[in-house]
Design a protein around this motif. Sequence first.
Motif, PDB file in Angstrom:
ATOM      1  N   TYR A   1      62.002  77.811  30.774  1.00 29.80           N
ATOM      2  CA  TYR A   1      63.214  77.403  31.718  1.00 29.80           C
ATOM      3  C   TYR A   1      62.568  77.955  33.307  1.00 29.80           C
ATOM      4  CZ  TYR A   1      66.582  74.734  33.886  1.00 29.80           C
ATOM      5  OH  TYR A   1      68.161  74.564  34.991  1.00 29.80           O
ATOM      6  N   ASN A   2      63.100  79.092  33.093  1.00 24.99           N
ATOM      7  CA  ASN A   2      63.695  80.429  34.045  1.00 24.99           C
ATOM      8  C   ASN A   2      62.759  80.196  35.281  1.00 24.99           C
ATOM      9  OD1 ASN A   2      65.939  80.526  33.372  1.00 24.99           O
ATOM     10  ND2 ASN A   2      65.599  81.979  31.934  1.00 24.99           N
TER      11      ASN A   2
ATOM     12  N   MET B   1      61.344  77.277  36.486  1.00 24.36           N
ATOM     13  CA  MET B   1      62.536  76.749  37.492  1.00 24.36           C
ATOM     14  C   MET B   1      62.400  77.341  38.853  1.00 24.36           C
ATOM     15  SD  MET B   1      65.236  73.977  37.361  1.00 24.36           S
ATOM     16  CE  MET B   1      66.036  74.590  38.611  1.00 24.36           C
TER      17      MET B   1
ATOM     18  N   ASN C   1      57.978  78.697  40.020  1.00 24.55           N
ATOM     19  CA  ASN C   1      56.386  77.545  40.199  1.00 24.55           C
ATOM     20  C   ASN C   1      55.607  77.479  41.537  1.00 24.55           C
ATOM     21  OD1 ASN C   1      55.447  75.390  38.708  1.00 24.55           O
ATOM     22  ND2 ASN C   1      57.200  73.321  39.475  1.00 24.55           N
TER      23      ASN C   1
ATOM     24  N   LEU D   1      58.160  71.447  32.782  1.00 21.57           N
ATOM     25  CA  LEU D   1      59.460  70.917  34.309  1.00 21.57           C
ATOM     26  C   LEU D   1      60.327  69.780  33.784  1.00 21.57           C
ATOM     27  CD1 LEU D   1      62.308  72.863  34.912  1.00 21.57           C
ATOM     28  CD2 LEU D   1      60.909  71.600  37.246  1.00 21.57           C
TER      29      LEU D   1
ATOM     30  N   LYS E   1      63.585  69.045  30.554  1.00 25.29           N
ATOM     31  CA  LYS E   1      64.347  68.251  31.610  1.00 25.29           C
ATOM     32  C   LYS E   1      64.902  66.872  30.117  1.00 25.29           C
ATOM     33  CE  LYS E   1      65.088  69.869  36.045  1.00 25.29           C
ATOM     34  NZ  LYS E   1      64.818  69.208  37.558  1.00 25.29           N
TER      35      LYS E   1
ATOM     36  N   SER F   1      67.550  72.907  28.335  1.00 25.64           N
ATOM     37  CA  SER F   1      67.326  73.811  29.178  1.00 25.64           C
ATOM     38  C   SER F   1      69.098  74.798  29.117  1.00 25.64           C
ATOM     39  CB  SER F   1      67.459  73.233  30.296  1.00 25.64           C
ATOM     40  OG  SER F   1      68.701  72.509  30.832  1.00 25.64           O
TER      41      SER F   1
END
Length: 403
Positions: free
Chosen positions: A378-379, A382, A385, A394, A398, A403
């Motif tokens: 996730y890091n 976000m 990317n 991503l 979501k 996350s």
Amino acid sequence: MPNDDGVVAALEGALERDPGNTALAVHLAELLLAAGRPAEALARCREVLAREPGHDGALAVAEHALGGEPAGPVAPEPEPAAPQPEPDAEPATVVPLRVVDGGGGDDVDAEIERPTVKLEDVGGLEDVKRKLNTAFLGPMRNPGLRKAYGKSLRGGLMLYGPPGCGKTFVARAVAGELGARFTAVGINDVLDMYIGESERKLHELFQTARRNAPCVLFLDEVDALGQKRSHLRHSGIRGTVNQLLAELDNASSANEGVFVLAATNHPWDVDTALRRPGRFDRMLLVLPPDEPAREAILRLNLRERPLAGDVAPEIAKLAARTRTYSGADLAHLCETAAEAAMEASMETGELRPITAKDLGRALKETKPSTRAWFEVAYNYAMFANEGGQYDELLVYIKEHRLS
């Protein structure tokens, strides 16, 4: 063990209902041998070896049974020749090849095999299959269409995603679809303590794939072989990355019939030069199986185990409760439930099938291994990317609130 006869009778009854259950037949042979009935154990081994001539467990029990029989028995009858499977049912053939080193170093061993699995054997992953077919398999099968649209086969495909979700299996299935040979390359096949040897080994492995074209060359854990050079301090490892870059350019431009696939759990650690056009310019996200695929995986892993009548209706419910479980997690869940039933059988001396309660308890004990990966991913999705390369990841994070 007490009640040996009861256990043997239960296993014999189970085999009558499922005569093709190899694991059950070998286990019965082991019990017969332990009970001092080697002739019967040998007969069971013959049945297994008639279907699977190279089964290690059956061969081992048969060897002990032959050595444990009293002197003067009638010589065992020769086993009938095992029926030859149809070409499309033949297991993958492994041909060990040795690449002779001309420079005085150690030889490089490579295994070339012909996988028989195809994409239809891969449960779920429909989006991955569609992208593979559009970018790779379809143009390969239709050279006229490829020429009409100017579609290039340059470059490679990088599969990425959480561990245990079938990236290696997909790579084998691609080779099976093409009718091509398959060879896997890992870090242990390449890295060497002597300067220059790692680069030589990597070159020879690519050369082996070229000599056996058409061949799918699969780079497993490519982040280990192609780490970001900006993070490397050891010049030897940097040289290996440079050699990999050179081999990929060569394989994609000057050598037809070598198809390069790679898999990684950490795409963010792969050198950016490996992802430019002509190298691994396409990335495919391999996600945990969806609900129908999870149900299929559970049924497959429970198929050859003794099951109580209340298990079948519960499998669909279990599939619904295992969101984000990988295929490996689901296999482990089934193994945990089987261990609980086996423990109860050992205590009572009677074969007890796996129950819905065993599966429920196993679900509480096992957790999805993909969660930790998604927390790290996730890091990067976000905040790193570049070019939208992790957009699909991503969206999935979501949608599933990971996350």
